[in-house]
Design a protein around this motif. Structure first.
Motif, PDB file in Angstrom:
ATOM      1  N   TRP A  40       0.816  -1.219   0.000  1.00  0.00           N
ATOM      2  CA  TRP A  40       0.000   0.000   0.000  1.00  0.00           C
ATOM      3  C   TRP A  40       0.848   1.268   0.000  1.00  0.00           C
ATOM      4  O   TRP A  40       0.404   2.306  -0.465  1.00  0.00           O
ATOM      5  N   PHE A  41       2.058   1.194   0.580  1.00  0.00           N
ATOM      6  CA  PHE A  41       2.914   2.373   0.701  1.00  0.00           C
ATOM      7  C   PHE A  41       4.227   2.143  -0.042  1.00  0.00           C
ATOM      8  O   PHE A  41       4.426   1.101  -0.661  1.00  0.00           O
ATOM      9  N   ASP A  42       5.131   3.088   0.053  1.00  0.00           N
ATOM     10  CA  ASP A  42       6.420   2.999  -0.611  1.00  0.00           C
ATOM     11  C   ASP A  42       7.232   1.838  -0.039  1.00  0.00           C
ATOM     12  O   ASP A  42       7.445   1.753   1.172  1.00  0.00           O
ATOM     13  N   LYS A  43       7.690   0.950  -0.909  1.00  0.00           N
ATOM     14  CA  LYS A  43       8.386  -0.256  -0.465  1.00  0.00           C
ATOM     15  C   LYS A  43       9.702   0.050   0.247  1.00  0.00           C
ATOM     16  O   LYS A  43      10.061  -0.612   1.211  1.00  0.00           O
ATOM     17  N   THR A  44      10.402   1.066  -0.202  1.00  0.00           N
ATOM     18  CA  THR A  44      11.692   1.402   0.400  1.00  0.00           C
ATOM     19  C   THR A  44      11.517   1.879   1.836  1.00  0.00           C
ATOM     20  O   THR A  44      12.251   1.457   2.738  1.00  0.00           O
ATOM     21  N   VAL A  45      10.548   2.718   2.043  1.00  0.00           N
ATOM     22  CA  VAL A  45      10.298   3.242   3.394  1.00  0.00           C
ATOM     23  C   VAL A  45       9.861   2.117   4.334  1.00  0.00           C
ATOM     24  O   VAL A  45      10.322   2.030   5.481  1.00  0.00           O
ATOM     25  N   ILE A  84      -5.869 -11.769   7.200  1.00  0.00           N
ATOM     26  CA  ILE A  84      -6.339 -10.410   6.923  1.00  0.00           C
ATOM     27  C   ILE A  84      -5.253  -9.607   6.223  1.00  0.00           C
ATOM     28  O   ILE A  84      -5.525  -8.871   5.263  1.00  0.00           O
ATOM     29  N   CYS A  85      -4.026  -9.760   6.678  1.00  0.00           N
ATOM     30  CA  CYS A  85      -2.907  -9.037   6.027  1.00  0.00           C
ATOM     31  C   CYS A  85      -2.679  -9.541   4.604  1.00  0.00           C
ATOM     32  O   CYS A  85      -2.392  -8.748   3.705  1.00  0.00           O
ATOM     33  N   CYS A  86      -2.808 -10.852   4.392  1.00  0.00           N
ATOM     34  CA  CYS A  86      -2.663 -11.389   3.040  1.00  0.00           C
ATOM     35  C   CYS A  86      -3.787 -10.915   2.141  1.00  0.00           C
ATOM     36  O   CYS A  86      -3.567 -10.621   0.955  1.00  0.00           O
ATOM     37  N   LEU A  87      -4.986 -10.804   2.681  1.00  0.00           N
ATOM     38  CA  LEU A  87      -6.117 -10.278   1.907  1.00  0.00           C
ATOM     39  C   LEU A  87      -5.896  -8.820   1.536  1.00  0.00           C
ATOM     40  O   LEU A  87      -6.193  -8.397   0.418  1.00  0.00           O
ATOM     41  N   ALA A  88      -5.339  -8.045   2.454  1.00  0.00           N
ATOM     42  CA  ALA A  88      -5.025  -6.637   2.160  1.00  0.00           C
ATOM     43  C   ALA A  88      -3.960  -6.525   1.084  1.00  0.00           C
ATOM     44  O   ALA A  88      -4.036  -5.654   0.213  1.00  0.00           O
ATOM     45  N   THR A  89      -2.978  -7.439   1.118  1.00  0.00           N
ATOM     46  CA  THR A  89      -1.943  -7.447   0.089  1.00  0.00           C
ATOM     47  C   THR A  89      -2.546  -7.809  -1.269  1.00  0.00           C
ATOM     48  O   THR A  89      -2.222  -7.199  -2.289  1.00  0.00           O
ATOM     49  N   TYR A  90      -3.425  -8.785  -1.273  1.00  0.00           N
ATOM     50  CA  TYR A  90      -4.065  -9.206  -2.514  1.00  0.00           C
ATOM     51  C   TYR A  90      -4.926  -8.080  -3.096  1.00  0.00           C
ATOM     52  O   TYR A  90      -4.900  -7.830  -4.298  1.00  0.00           O
ATOM     53  N   CYS A  91      -5.681  -7.396  -2.236  1.00  0.00           N
ATOM     54  CA  CYS A  91      -6.520  -6.287  -2.710  1.00  0.00           C
ATOM     55  C   CYS A  91      -5.699  -5.140  -3.240  1.00  0.00           C
ATOM     56  O   CYS A  91      -6.118  -4.457  -4.186  1.00  0.00           O
ATOM     57  N   ALA A  92      -4.539  -4.902  -2.674  1.00  0.00           N
ATOM     58  CA  ALA A  92      -3.695  -3.813  -3.146  1.00  0.00           C
ATOM     59  C   ALA A  92      -3.071  -4.118  -4.502  1.00  0.00           C
ATOM     60  O   ALA A  92      -2.799  -3.218  -5.286  1.00  0.00           O
ATOM     61  N   ASN A  93      -2.883  -5.391  -4.794  1.00  0.00           N
ATOM     62  CA  ASN A  93      -2.254  -5.779  -6.053  1.00  0.00           C
ATOM     63  C   ASN A  93      -3.246  -6.008  -7.184  1.00  0.00           C
ATOM     64  O   ASN A  93      -2.846  -6.365  -8.281  1.00  0.00           O
TER      65      ASN A  93
END
Length: 94
Positions: A40-45, A84-93
């Motif tokens: 959801w946010f900048d990967k580097t940060v 829930i975190c995996c679902l959030a990752t899936y929704c973001a992608n």
């Protein structure tokens, strides 16, 4: 001074569940949480932040696993949080 016997876990299965939930389950929640943040946010940060917050979150989850009475409920909660975190990752992608 030895520990009071009434506060110790009597079942070896509960002890096994608490130890594995603390180490493996806590690590799983920590990694999936930061993976969701990085989607959801900048990967580097997030990667730089994870070097500090990842350790603190993992230790907190370890302590919470040993404070609970039932190790299997801790496992269920950690798997639910990871899901829930995996679902959030899936929704973001998407």
């Amino acid at each position: 001074m030895p520990a009071n016997k009434k506060h110790l876990t009597k079942s070896p299965w509960q002890r096994f569940a608490k130890i594995t939930a603390a180490i493996l389950g806590g690590y799983l929640v920590t990694v999936t949480f930061h993976l969701a943040l990085s989607s959801w946010f900048d990967k580097t940060v997030v990667l730089i932040t994870m070097t500090f917050t990842g350790f603190m979150l993992w230790i907190t989850l370890m302590i919470l696993a040993f404070l609970a009475k039932n190790g299997w409920k801790v496992w269920a909660a950690y798997l639910l949080l990871s899901g829930i975190c995996c679902l959030a990752t899936y929704c973001a992608n998407l």
